[in-house]
Design a protein around this motif. Structure first.
Motif, PDB file in Angstrom:
ATOM      1  N   ALA A  99      57.437  30.650  45.302  1.00 33.84           N
ATOM      2  CA  ALA A  99      56.236  30.145  44.633  1.00 33.84           C
ATOM      3  C   ALA A  99      56.504  28.782  43.993  1.00 33.84           C
ATOM      4  CB  ALA A  99      55.772  31.151  43.578  1.00 33.84           C
ATOM      5  N   ALA A 100      57.652  28.649  43.348  1.00 34.30           N
ATOM      6  CA  ALA A 100      57.987  27.379  42.704  1.00 34.30           C
ATOM      7  C   ALA A 100      58.133  26.270  43.742  1.00 34.30           C
ATOM      8  CB  ALA A 100      59.280  27.535  41.905  1.00 34.30           C
ATOM      9  N   GLN A 145      60.390  35.939  45.632  1.00 37.02           N
ATOM     10  CA  GLN A 145      59.023  35.417  45.680  1.00 37.02           C
ATOM     11  C   GLN A 145      58.791  34.358  44.605  1.00 37.02           C
ATOM     12  OE1 GLN A 145      55.779  38.158  45.911  1.00 37.02           O
ATOM     13  NE2 GLN A 145      56.715  39.423  47.509  1.00 37.02           N
ATOM     14  N   ARG A 146      59.364  34.547  43.428  1.00 40.08           N
ATOM     15  CA  ARG A 146      59.145  33.560  42.353  1.00 40.08           C
ATOM     16  C   ARG A 146      59.724  32.198  42.735  1.00 40.08           C
ATOM     17  NH1 ARG A 146      63.109  37.011  40.140  1.00 40.08           N
ATOM     18  NH2 ARG A 146      65.150  35.995  39.820  1.00 40.08           N
ATOM     19  N   ASP A 147      60.846  32.214  43.447  1.00 37.48           N
ATOM     20  CA  ASP A 147      61.449  30.947  43.863  1.00 37.48           C
ATOM     21  C   ASP A 147      60.645  30.292  44.983  1.00 37.48           C
ATOM     22  OD1 ASP A 147      63.552  31.233  42.028  1.00 37.48           O
ATOM     23  OD2 ASP A 147      64.676  32.491  43.427  1.00 37.48           O
ATOM     24  N   THR A 172      51.422  30.299  42.656  1.00 40.89           N
ATOM     25  CA  THR A 172      51.846  31.403  41.812  1.00 40.89           C
ATOM     26  C   THR A 172      52.531  32.490  42.631  1.00 40.89           C
ATOM     27  OG1 THR A 172      49.757  32.616  42.064  1.00 40.89           O
ATOM     28  CG2 THR A 172      49.876  30.977  40.292  1.00 40.89           C
ATOM     29  N   GLN A 173      53.320  33.312  41.938  1.00 42.49           N
ATOM     30  CA  GLN A 173      53.978  34.428  42.627  1.00 42.49           C
ATOM     31  C   GLN A 173      52.960  35.412  43.214  1.00 42.49           C
ATOM     32  OE1 GLN A 173      54.307  37.887  41.492  1.00 42.49           O
ATOM     33  NE2 GLN A 173      55.329  38.328  43.441  1.00 42.49           N
TER      34      GLN A 173
END
Length: 210
Positions: free
Chosen positions: A179-180, A175-177, A185-186
């Protein structure tokens, strides 16, 4: 074998039919690169149609799930899935698809087109087992169609961004990737996935590929 016929929803109303075809071809190529599942990948035939062959129903449904998620915002497609033998007849103009699997796929895409126009606007996929297939194949098609009604409605209701996020999660992207990549945001990714029912799509795909 599993025969698949695809057509573009509302193709005659598209402002840039050529551009839409290129975008569809790119989406198909992306899915095949990320998760190759087809025996013969979808390819243009005539008009707004494409045809492909998959080794199993699970592979076909998994591949088409990913393709629906990968399609760009301005393109939507219907899919007729046929269970039955398929073959190609050699021709000077190129190999011609033939056999009960293709006849069943044609019946399936006509049915989902009618279903979409009448009672289930979000319907995009239907499975038909040719009448010569055993009872088990017809039962398999019936059970698949029950799940496809829900799967297709969930994807049809998603925003373009949520489809991209769901596609990424189906491939195991964190999810963090995601989001980027989206510039959000995550927690926003998590909320979009949860509110759209994406978890059901992701888990369903995992079961198809198990």
């Amino acid at each position: 074998m599993i025969a698949v016929i695809l057509d573009i929803v509302g193709s005659r109303g598209l402002d840039d039919r050529s551009g839409a075809q290129h975008a569809l071809d790119d989406a198909i190529a992306r899915v095949e690169a990320d998760r190759p599942l087809a025996s013969s990948p979808l390819r243009p035939t005539v008009g707004d149609e494409q045809q492909g062959v998959y080794p199993t129903l699970d592979a076909a449904l998994a591949g088409l799930t990913l393709l629906r998620l990968a399609l760009p915002e301005h393109i939507d497609c219907r899919f007729g899935v046929g269970i039955g033998p398929v073959e190609e007849i050699a021709s000077a103009a190129g190999d011609l698809p033939e056999g009960p699997g293709w006849w069943a796929a044609r019946t399936a895409i006509e049915h989902v087109h009618a279903l979409q126009k009448r009672t289930v606007p979000g319907a995009r996929t239907w499975v038909v087992a040719h009448e010569a297939q055993p009872d088990a194949a017809r039962l398999l098609a019936h059970q698949a169609n029950i799940g496809l009604m829900t799967r297709d409605q969930l994807i049809s209701d998603m925003s373009a961004r949520t489809r991209r996020l769901t596609y990424g999660r189906c491939l195991g992207v964190f999810q963090r990737d995601l989001a980027a990549a989206e510039g959000i945001t995550q927690p926003a990714v998590s909320q979009a996935l949860a509110s759209s029912g994406a978890g059901a799509i992701i888990e369903g795909l995992r079961l198809l590929l198990a």
